[in-house]
Design an enzyme around this catalytic site. Structure first.
Site, short mmCIF file in Angstrom:
data_model
loop_
_atom_site.label_atom_id
_atom_site.label_comp_id
_atom_site.label_asym_id
_atom_site.label_seq_id
_atom_site.Cartn_x
_atom_site.Cartn_y
_atom_site.Cartn_z
CG ASP A 580 -2.01 -1.14 1.05
OD1 ASP A 580 -1.73 -2.09 0.30
OD2 ASP A 580 -3.07 -1.07 1.67
CD GLU A 804 -4.47 -4.58 9.18
OE1 GLU A 804 -4.50 -4.45 7.94
OE2 GLU A 804 -5.10 -3.82 9.95
#
Length: 834
Positions: A580, A804
Site C-alpha cells: 500500500d 493485523e
C-alpha cells in the site's frame, strides 16, 4: 453495446476530418495541375483508408481485450467436476463458511441453505432497545472472541465475550447419507463473573434462510415454540431442524424459556439483522415458575408468513428463545438420507451424546495438533501451545465459501484509459478461501491467501488443494486474477462502492506459489496429481504477470496501478504490490523499476520451471527455464536494483526525497515538493522492499550482497526492533508519516507477521548452509524468532486477539482484530516450519 456504438461513431468522426482536409488540398493542387491533383488525391485516399482501418483495428483490439477480461480461462479446472457437491466432497459440504457472522453455517453451494445465530441482552440499558449481535464488527464492543478449537472440517468451539456475558458456541458434524450428513450446535450463555448476584435475561435468535425455491415447513408447538422445521432442497434432499429446550449448562435439567417466532420472505442476506431489529418491537413477559415476570422485547409471535416476497426469493425463519443465564441450547440438523434406517431417538446427536462427541473431538484435535506441529516436544510453553491452537483454529474457522459476480475494469493496454470506462460484471464464480479478518476483511484476498495456505496445508493438504483450485478457477482468459474477491451480496454490502471494482491491468504478489513450493518439495502423490491438473492455469497466471507488468528495460518489472500524484498524497500508493503506502518513487512514471515485483517474478520463473520439469511439460520448461536462468544470473539483479550510494537493493524511478505535507488552509495538508527536483535515481526507502532478494532466498549464500542486507536487518536504527522487523527504517523521512491528512501510516514502521515469517525462513536457510554469513544469520534467526513469538503471545494474553500489525515501539497490537489471516503464521514460526 452502447459504449461500442459511441466508439464507432467517434472513430468515424475522426476519420472524416482528415478526409475534408484532403479534399481541400486536392482542390488547391488542382489549380496547379490536374494530373498532379489526381495523383495527390489518390495518395491521400490511401492515407485516409489506412487511417480508418487503423482506427477500426484499434477498436477491434480494444473490444477483444474487454471480452477477454470478462471471459473465464478455457483451461480445464484444477478440481474435479462438481468438486463442491455433497456427492463428490460430502465432508466439506456443510461448514462455518460465513466468517463475517459470529456463528453460522451454510452449504458449499451457489444457492445455499444458511443457518445462524443472533443474540441480545434484554434490559441491559433501561429505556433503550437491546443491542442485537449478529455480524462481526470492529466497533460493536464485543470481544475478545474467536475459535479455541476448529479442525476445518467437523468440529469447533468458540468463546465470545460480550459485556457481562460469555457465550460458547460449539458444533459437531456427523457423516452419513448422501447429502453431507448431520450436525449439532450447542450455545452456552453464562455470566462472565462468577458469583453474579443478578443473572441477565438473554434472547438467542436461531434462524434458517433459503435462497430460492427451497421448502421450509415449521411445525408449531405450544406458546410460540417450534417443534421442528421440515425442509427440502435439491442438494440436501429432505431434512429436519430441531431447537431443543434450554437446559442448565453441563446438565440435562430443563430451564424455562419464552419463545417467539418470525417467518418472512428472505429480504436479502445483508438485511437479515435489520429485519429482526425492525420486528423486535413488541413487549412480552418471561414468567418462569415461582419467579417474578420480566419484560422483554420479542418478535411478533405468529407463524404466518410475513411480507411474502416474489416467487423464488427464499424464506427467513427465526426462533427466539429468552431466559436467564446461565443456560445451554442445542440446535440440530438431520439429513433425511442419513436418518433413514436409523433409530432416531437413540441416534440423535444431542445431550450426553453431543457432550461426548465434543469432548472426543477436542481431545483428537489436541493430539493431532501436537503430532503435526510438535510444539510441546520442541519445548514451547503451555501458553505458546494454546496460542498456536488458537492461531490455527481462527484461520480454519475463517474459511468461507462465496459465490457471485465481481466488478471488473478491463485492461485496454493504455494506463489511465480504464478510468474512462464503466466496470462490467465478471462471470459468476465460486471461491473457497480463508479471510484475513472476520470483522474487517471477511472475503478473499489473493496476496493474503498464499500465506494462509502455508499454515493450512500443514494441517490438511486437501483443504489447501480445494482453496488453490478455487482461486485458479477465477482466472480470466488473459491469465489475470483479481486481487480482492467481493462475491455475493453479503460481501458487497461490507465494501465501500469505490473499492468494489477490480482492475484487470493490476497484479498482486503471486503468493499462491508459496504453498506450491511446499507441495513440490513434499512430493505427496495427491499434491503432484493436483499440480498436474493445475499447471496450465498456474502457467497462464505467471505468464500474464511476467508480460503485463514488464518494466522499461529487459528483465525489469513495474507494478501497474500506482495512484496518481495528487496534491494531497505525500507518496502515491501502490496498492497492487500489497504494501500500500510503502514509499516508492515520488513521481510515478513508466520508467520505474520495482524491486519486490522483480523478485516475485524471479521466484515464479524458478518455481514454474521446476514444476514443468517435474511434470514433463517440455514446451513450458523450454520457455521457463531460460527465463529463470536470466533472472537468476549473477549480476542481473545488481545491474537493475543495487544502489551503491545506499548500500542496499532499491526501487528505481523519478524521485526526490524533498517532499512533505504542509498545511495550506483551506485545503488542509497538501504535498509540497522542494529541491532537489525529481530525477531518475534509486529510491531511498530502506525497508521491507529492500530485503526482498533475501526474503525470497534469491541470493547465493556466498553473495557479497547478503552481508549488507543482514547488517541492515540487524540495525536498530533501521529495521530491527524488540518486537520484530519494522516495515520501514526508523531513519527514513517517511517513517510513521501520514500519507494524507486522513490516511495514517500503514507499511511505514509497523511490524507485520507475513514479512517477518519470510525473513525468519530466509535466516533459517542461510544459517544452515555453508557460507561466510552462516553464523550471523543463525544468530539473527534465534533472536528474531524469540522477539516475534514473545510479543504476539504477550499481546494475545493481554487482549485476547491476534492483530493485523504490531507497534515497533511498544509491541502493542494495531490495525484490525481479530486478524487470524497471516498473523497465524506465528504457529509455523513456533514450529520452525518454513
Amino acid at each position: 453495446m452502447a459504449r461500442g456504438e459511441r466508439r464507432r461513431r467517434a472513430a468515424a468522426a475522426e476519420g472524416a476530418r482528415p478526409l475534408e482536409r484532403a479534399r481541400g488540398a486536392g482542390r488547391r493542387d488542382g489549380r496547379a495541375g490536374g494530373a498532379r491533383g489526381s495523383a495527390g488525391g489518390a495518395a491521400l485516399a490511401v492515407v485516409v483508408l489506412a487511417l480508418a482501418f487503423g482506427l477500426s483495428g484499434r477498436w477491434v483490439l480494444a473490444w477483444l481485450g474487454v471480452r477477454r477480461a470478462l471471459t473465464l480461462h478455457p483451461a480445464p479446472s484444477a478440481l474435479p467436476p462438481d468438486s463442491s457437491s455433497p456427492a463428490v466432497a460430502p465432508e466439506f459440504f456443510w461448514g462455518t463458511y460465513r466468517p463475517h457472522v459470529y456463528f453460522g453455517m451454510k452449504t458449499r453451494s451457489p444457492k445455499p441453505l444458511l443457518t445462524g445465530l443472533m443474540w441480545a441482552q434484554q434490559g441491559a440499558t433501561p429505556g433503550t432497545p437491546p443491542k442485537l449481535r449478529h455480524t462481526c464488527e470492529q466497533g460493536d464492543g464485543v470481544g475478545p472472541y474467536g475459535w479455541e478449537f476448529h479442525d476445518g472440517l467437523s468440529f469447533g468451539r468458540q468463546h465470545i465475550y460480550d459485556g457481562a456475558l460469555r457465550l460458547t458456541t460449539e458444533f459437531v458434524k456427523r457423516s452419513g447419507g448422501h447429502h453431507g450428513g448431520d450436525w449439532s450446535w450447542r450455545v452456552t450463555v453464562e455470566p462472565q463473573a462468577s458469583g453474579t448476584p443478578s443473572f441477565p435475561l438473554v434472547s438467542l435468535f436461531f434462524y434458517v434462510v433459503t435462497d430460492g425455491q427451497e421448502v421450509l415447513l415449521p411445525e408449531v408447538g405450544a406458546k410460540g415454540q417450534l417443534k421442528f422445521i421440515s425442509g427440502h432442497t435439491s442438494e440436501l434432499g429432505d431434512f429436519r431442524l430441531t431447537l431443543l429446550p434450554p437446559t442448565t449448562p453441563g446438565d440435562t435439567v430443563p430451564k424455562h424459556g419464552s419463545y417467539n417466532v418470525f417467518w418472512s420472505s428472505n429480504p436479502g442476506l445483508p438485511l437479515l439483522t435489520d429485519m429482526v431489529k425492525s420486528h423486535l418491537n413488541s413487549w412480552f413477559h418471561h414468567r418462569p415458575p415461582g419467579a417474578s415476570p420480566e419484560r422483554y422485547l420479542g418478535l411478533p409471535g405468529s407463524l404466518k408468513w410475513e411480507e411474502r416476497g416474489p416467487s423464488g426469493q427464499g424464506q427467513f425463519l427465526v426462533q427466539q428463545v429468552t431466559l436467564k443465564a446461565p443456560f445451554s441450547v442445542e440446535f440440530v440438523f438431520e439429513s433425511g438420507s442419513a436418518r433413514t434406517g436409523r433409530d432416531q431417538a437413540s441416534e440423535q446427536l444431542v445431550g450426553g451424546q453431543l457432550t461426548r462427541a465434543l469432548e472426543s473431538h477436542a481431545a483428537a484435535f489436541k493430539e493431532r495438533f501436537e503430532r503435526t506441529f510438535q510444539l510441546k516436544e520442541k519445548g514451547l510453553s503451555p501458553e505458546e501451545q494454546a496460542l498456536g491452537q488458537v492461531a490455527l483454529s481462527g484461520l480454519l474457522g475463517g474459511i468461507g465459501y462465496f459465490y457471485g459476480q465481481g466488478l471488473v475494469l478491463p485492461d485496454t493496454g493504455m494506463e489511465g484509459s480504464e478510468q474512462k470506462m464503466d466496470p462490467s460484471l465478471f462471470p459468476p464464480v465460486p471461491l473457497f478461501s480463508g479471510v484475513p479478518s472476520r470483522s474487517f476483511f471477511p472475503r478473499g484476498f489473493l496476496w493474503d491467501e498464499g500465506f494462509h495456505q502455508l499454515v493450512v496445508q500443514r494441517w490438511d493438504p486437501h483443504l489447501t488443494r480445494e482453496a488453490l483450485g478455487h482461486w485458479l478457477g477465477l482466472l480470466n482468459a488473459d491469465g489475470w486474477i483479481g486481487r480482492e474477491q467481493i462475491l455475493g451480496d453479503e460481501a458487497r454490502a461490507r465494501v465501500p462502492p469505490e473499492f468494489l471494482v477490480q482492475r484487470a491491468a493490476h497484479a498482486n504478489p503471486p503468493t499462491l506459489l508459496l504453498p506450491v513450493i511446499h507441495m513440490l518439495e513434499g512430493r505427496a502423490p495427491e499434491d503432484l496429481a493436483f499440480l498436474r491438473r493445475a499447471f496450465p492455469r498456474l502457467h497462464a497466471w505467471f505468464s500474464w504477470l511476467h508480460q503485463s507488468q514488464a518494466g522499461p528495460v529487459p528483465l525489469s518489472y513495474r507494478w501497474r496501478g500506482r495512484d496518481l500524484a495528487l496534491p494531497t498524497l505525500l507518496n502515491p500508493k501502490t496498492l497492487p504490490s500489497g504494501l500500500d503506502d510503502y514509499p516508492r518513487a515520488s513521481h510515478p512514471s513508466a520508467a520505474e523499476r520495482h524491486l519486490d515485483l522483480r523478485c516475485w517474478v524471479t521466484l515464479g520463473a524458478r518455481v514454474l520451471s521446476q514444476l514443468a520439469e517435474e511434470l514433463g511439460e517440455t514446451e513450458a520448461a523450454a520457455e521457463l527455464g531460460p527465463l529463470a536462468a536470466s533472472l537468476e544470473a549473477a549480476g542481473s539483479l545488481d545491474e537493475l536494483h543495487w544502489a551503491p550510494e545506499l548500500g542496499v537493493f532499491a526501487d528505481f524511478g523519478n524521485h526526490t526525497k524533498a517532499v512533505q505535507l504542509k498545511s495550506r488552509p483551506p485545503q488542509g495538508l497538501v504535498r509540497v515538493v522542494g529541491r532537489p527536483p525529481a530525477r531518475l535515481q534509486y529510491v531511498d526507502a530502506l525497508g521491507y522492499v529492500s530485503l526482498f532478494p533475501l526474503l525470497l532466498q534469491l541470493l547465493e549464500p556466498s553473495s557479497p550482497r547478503l552481508g549488507p542486507l543482514l547488517d541492515v536487518l540487524a540495525d536498530s536504527r533501521h529495521l530491527w526492533s524488540p518486537f520484530g522487523l519494522r516495515s520501514l527504517s526508523a531513519s527514513s523521512l517517511f517513517y510513521k508519516q501520514r500519507n494524507t491528512e486522513h490516511d495514517p501510516p500503514y507499511w511505514r514502521g509497523a511490524v507485520w507477521l507475513n514479512i517477518n515469517y519470510l525473513a525468519l525462513g530466509a535466516l533459517h536457510h542461510y544459517g544452515r548452509v555453508e557460507g561466510p554469513h552462516k553464523v550471523q544469520a543463525a544468530k539473527l534467526y534465534r533472536e528474531l524468532r524469540a522477539n516475534v513469538v514473545s510479543n504476539v503471545r504477550q499481546q494475545y494474553q493481554a487482549t485476547g486477539f491476534l492483530w493485523e500489525q504490531y507497534s515497533d515501539q511498544d509491541g502493542r497490537g494495531m490495525g484490525c482484530r481479530p486478524f487470524q489471516g497471516w498473523t497465524s503464521l506465528v504457529l509455523l514460526i513456533m514450529a520452525e516450519e518454513y
